[in-house]
Design an enzyme around this catalytic site. Structure first.
Site, PDB file in Angstrom:
ATOM      1  N   THR A 145       3.258   3.257  18.899  1.00 15.69           N
ATOM      2  CA  THR A 145       2.719   4.624  18.961  1.00 15.69           C
ATOM      3  C   THR A 145       2.166   5.066  17.603  1.00 15.69           C
ATOM      4  O   THR A 145       2.622   4.631  16.553  1.00 15.69           O
ATOM      5  CB  THR A 145       3.821   5.628  19.375  1.00 15.69           C
ATOM      6  OG1 THR A 145       4.948   5.449  18.508  1.00 15.69           O
ATOM      7  CG2 THR A 145       4.230   5.428  20.820  1.00 15.69           C
ATOM      8  N   TYR A 174       0.846  -1.202   0.000  1.00 18.95           N
ATOM      9  CA  TYR A 174       0.000   0.000   0.000  1.00 18.95           C
ATOM     10  C   TYR A 174       0.882   1.253   0.000  1.00 18.95           C
ATOM     11  O   TYR A 174       0.652   2.197  -0.763  1.00 18.95           O
ATOM     12  CB  TYR A 174      -0.900  -0.048   1.243  1.00 18.95           C
ATOM     13  CG  TYR A 174      -1.665   1.211   1.546  1.00 18.95           C
ATOM     14  CD1 TYR A 174      -2.811   1.561   0.822  1.00 18.95           C
ATOM     15  CD2 TYR A 174      -1.279   2.052   2.590  1.00 18.95           C
ATOM     16  CE1 TYR A 174      -3.522   2.716   1.126  1.00 18.95           C
ATOM     17  CE2 TYR A 174      -1.980   3.192   2.903  1.00 18.95           C
ATOM     18  CZ  TYR A 174      -3.107   3.524   2.170  1.00 18.95           C
ATOM     19  OH  TYR A 174      -3.810   4.666   2.480  1.00 18.95           O
TER      20      TYR A 174
HETATM   21  P1  NAD Z   1     -12.276   4.810   2.046  1.00 16.54           P
HETATM   22  O1  NAD Z   1     -11.916   3.404   1.769  1.00 16.54           O
HETATM   23  O2  NAD Z   1     -13.366   5.089   2.998  1.00 16.54           O
HETATM   24  O3  NAD Z   1     -12.594   5.568   0.687  1.00 16.54           O
HETATM   25  C1  NAD Z   1     -12.028   5.205  -0.538  1.00 16.54           C
HETATM   26  C2  NAD Z   1     -13.161   5.088  -1.550  1.00 16.54           C
HETATM   27  O4  NAD Z   1     -12.605   4.745  -2.825  1.00 16.54           O
HETATM   28  C3  NAD Z   1     -14.163   3.979  -1.178  1.00 16.54           C
HETATM   29  O5  NAD Z   1     -15.457   4.524  -1.023  1.00 16.54           O
HETATM   30  C4  NAD Z   1     -14.100   3.033  -2.367  1.00 16.54           C
HETATM   31  O6  NAD Z   1     -15.342   2.464  -2.727  1.00 16.54           O
HETATM   32  C5  NAD Z   1     -13.572   3.947  -3.466  1.00 16.54           C
HETATM   33  N1  NAD Z   1     -12.976   3.159  -4.536  1.00 16.54           N
HETATM   34  C6  NAD Z   1     -12.106   2.112  -4.397  1.00 16.54           C
HETATM   35  N2  NAD Z   1     -11.843   1.591  -5.602  1.00 16.54           N
HETATM   36  C7  NAD Z   1     -12.570   2.307  -6.514  1.00 16.54           C
HETATM   37  C8  NAD Z   1     -12.720   2.223  -7.909  1.00 16.54           C
HETATM   38  N3  NAD Z   1     -12.077   1.287  -8.622  1.00 16.54           N
HETATM   39  N4  NAD Z   1     -13.559   3.095  -8.529  1.00 16.54           N
HETATM   40  C9  NAD Z   1     -14.214   4.030  -7.799  1.00 16.54           C
HETATM   41  N5  NAD Z   1     -14.108   4.176  -6.467  1.00 16.54           N
HETATM   42  C10 NAD Z   1     -13.292   3.308  -5.840  1.00 16.54           C
HETATM   43  O7  NAD Z   1     -10.926   5.535   2.497  1.00 16.54           O
HETATM   44  P2  NAD Z   1     -10.698   6.948   3.196  1.00 16.54           P
HETATM   45  O8  NAD Z   1     -10.317   6.699   4.605  1.00 16.54           O
HETATM   46  O9  NAD Z   1     -11.828   7.870   2.902  1.00 16.54           O
HETATM   47  O10 NAD Z   1      -9.376   7.415   2.431  1.00 16.54           O
HETATM   48  C11 NAD Z   1      -9.408   8.280   1.312  1.00 16.54           C
HETATM   49  C12 NAD Z   1      -8.006   8.405   0.741  1.00 16.54           C
HETATM   50  O11 NAD Z   1      -7.101   8.874   1.738  1.00 16.54           O
HETATM   51  C13 NAD Z   1      -7.419   7.099   0.216  1.00 16.54           C
HETATM   52  O12 NAD Z   1      -6.660   7.361  -0.941  1.00 16.54           O
HETATM   53  C14 NAD Z   1      -6.504   6.656   1.320  1.00 16.54           C
HETATM   54  O13 NAD Z   1      -5.458   5.832   0.843  1.00 16.54           O
HETATM   55  C15 NAD Z   1      -5.992   7.996   1.837  1.00 16.54           C
HETATM   56  N6  NAD Z   1      -5.541   7.906   3.236  1.00 16.54           N
HETATM   57  C16 NAD Z   1      -6.458   7.720   4.224  1.00 16.54           C
HETATM   58  C17 NAD Z   1      -6.031   7.622   5.542  1.00 16.54           C
HETATM   59  C18 NAD Z   1      -7.010   7.404   6.672  1.00 16.54           C
HETATM   60  O14 NAD Z   1      -6.563   7.317   7.813  1.00 16.54           O
HETATM   61  N7  NAD Z   1      -8.312   7.334   6.431  1.00 16.54           N
HETATM   62  C19 NAD Z   1      -4.669   7.715   5.856  1.00 16.54           C
HETATM   63  C20 NAD Z   1      -3.769   7.890   4.807  1.00 16.54           C
HETATM   64  C21 NAD Z   1      -4.222   8.010   3.507  1.00 16.54           C
END
Ligand code: NAD
Length: 327
Positions: free
Chosen positions: A221, A151
């Protein structure tokens, strides 16, 4: 006044669904795109396209105008139970990289000025995160690269992709490295939930005097950033002259044991901790906020406890509603 338009990819997800609400409050016309609608509330997007961003022709179809702002949050992701077991590595890399390649290219062909891209602190090298009391997550510590998950490797690749388009196509892409975002209306059960939501659920389900299970010895942590502050950082970066990559995270570092104690205290429960084997990730991680402060004149400042109070309240309601017998 001309209404500004925004595209939110991943608008059915946790951060994306909150971002849509925020952009609507600001008066934008918003198109959301995702494989699914938000799970816990109606979307507020003016238009919501259900479809797969791995499909190039679908991307071209929905990126049909020169949006004023584009937020690319769609990714195949989950918490430690999803990312660190190794079982989903091929999907995580293929799915997320394909989404980024397609969305960015379709935007460039439509002359979109730039996109916001959400990278992750998971791209930082494992060798700087072995000491739980002293992790190094300064932006310039990224190389030599050694993320501890596929990832993280995909995030690193995609960061570079967005910045390459800045150089070669004069785009204004912005890259943030999110650190553990949490809040209400996030996944709280089922295997893709992350630590704050999982701990809130376990505490909500536990009877006072019993014990909650924690992966590992609990001395690892982390820091956790409340969703509202994540959105503030996201929007400030998008509208700034700084391309990043920059950390968007909290620097209030706690052990997982402390996280459990805070949540138990909010719930008013006395709980023992039972440490069990589980996927862990790095030993220590914290956001380094010097760069965001110097470039944007802003850094997250809300306390972890304040965010956990709102999150616990919401998760506890989900647990209660789920326990209610049907009919
Ligand atoms: P999430 O999984 O809730 O949201 C991601 C969305 O992308 C999902 O609703 C999923 O259905 C959609 N998705 C996946 N594959 C798809 C596709 N092929 N076509 C269309 N939609 C698709 O995640 P989140 O927590 O809202 O995170 C959002 C972004 O932030 C992501 O890129 C994640 O890697 C990044 N991020 C999040 C965190 C965190 O703590 N939440 C930390 C670091 C990075």
């Amino acid at each position: 006044m001309v209404t500004k338009s925004a595209l939110v990819c991943g608008a059915g997800g946790f951060i994306g669904s909150h971002l849509v609400k925020r952009l609507k409050r600001e008066g934008f016309w918003v198109r959301g795109v995702d494989l699914k609608y938000p799970l816990f509330a109606e979307t507020e997007a003016d238009d919501f396209a259900i479809g797969d961003l791995r499909d190039q022709s679908f991307c071209r179809q929905i990126i049909d105008r020169r949006f004023d702002e584009v937020y690319q949050l769609a990714a195949d992701m989950g918490g430690a139970g999803y990312i660190f077991t190794g079982e989903h590595d091929a999907d995580v890399m293929h799915n997320s990289a394909t989404i980024n390649l397609n969305v960015l290219d379709a935007c460039q062909k439509r002359n979109v000025a730039g996109l916001f891209y959400s990278s992750s602190a998971c791209m930082y090298p494992e060798y700087n995160q072995k000491d739980p009391d002293n992790p190094n997550c300064a932006e310039d510590s990224a190389y030599p690269a050694a993320p501890d998950s596929e990832y993280g490797w995909e995030k690193l690749f995609s960061e570079r992709l967005y910045l390459a388009y800045n150089r070669n196509y004069a785009m204004r892409n912005r890259v943030a490295r999110y650190h553990n975002i949490f809040g209400p209306e996030g996944t709280w059960t089922g295997g893709k939930e992350k630590a704050p939501a999982a701990v809130c659920r376990k505490v909500a389900q536990a009877v006072s005097g019993s014990e909650v299970e924690i992966w590992g010895d609990g001395t690892q942590t982390r820091s956790f950033l409340y969703i509202d502050e994540c959105l503030e950082g996201t929007i400030r970066l998008t509208r700034s002259d700084f391309q990043g990559p920059v950390n968007v995270g909290s620097d209030e570092m706690v052990t997982i044991n402390q996280l459990v104690d805070i949540v138990a205290d909010i719930a008013g429960k006395k709980l023992a901790k039972k440490h069990i084997p589980g996927p862990l990730g790095v030993r220590g991680r914290n956001s380094d906020n010097r760069l965001i402060q110097s470039k944007l004149g802003w850094r997250p400042s809300a306390s972890l406890r304040a965010g956990l109070e709102k999150t616990y309240d919401w998760v506890e309601r989900q647990v209660r509603n789920n326990q209610r017998p049907a009919g």
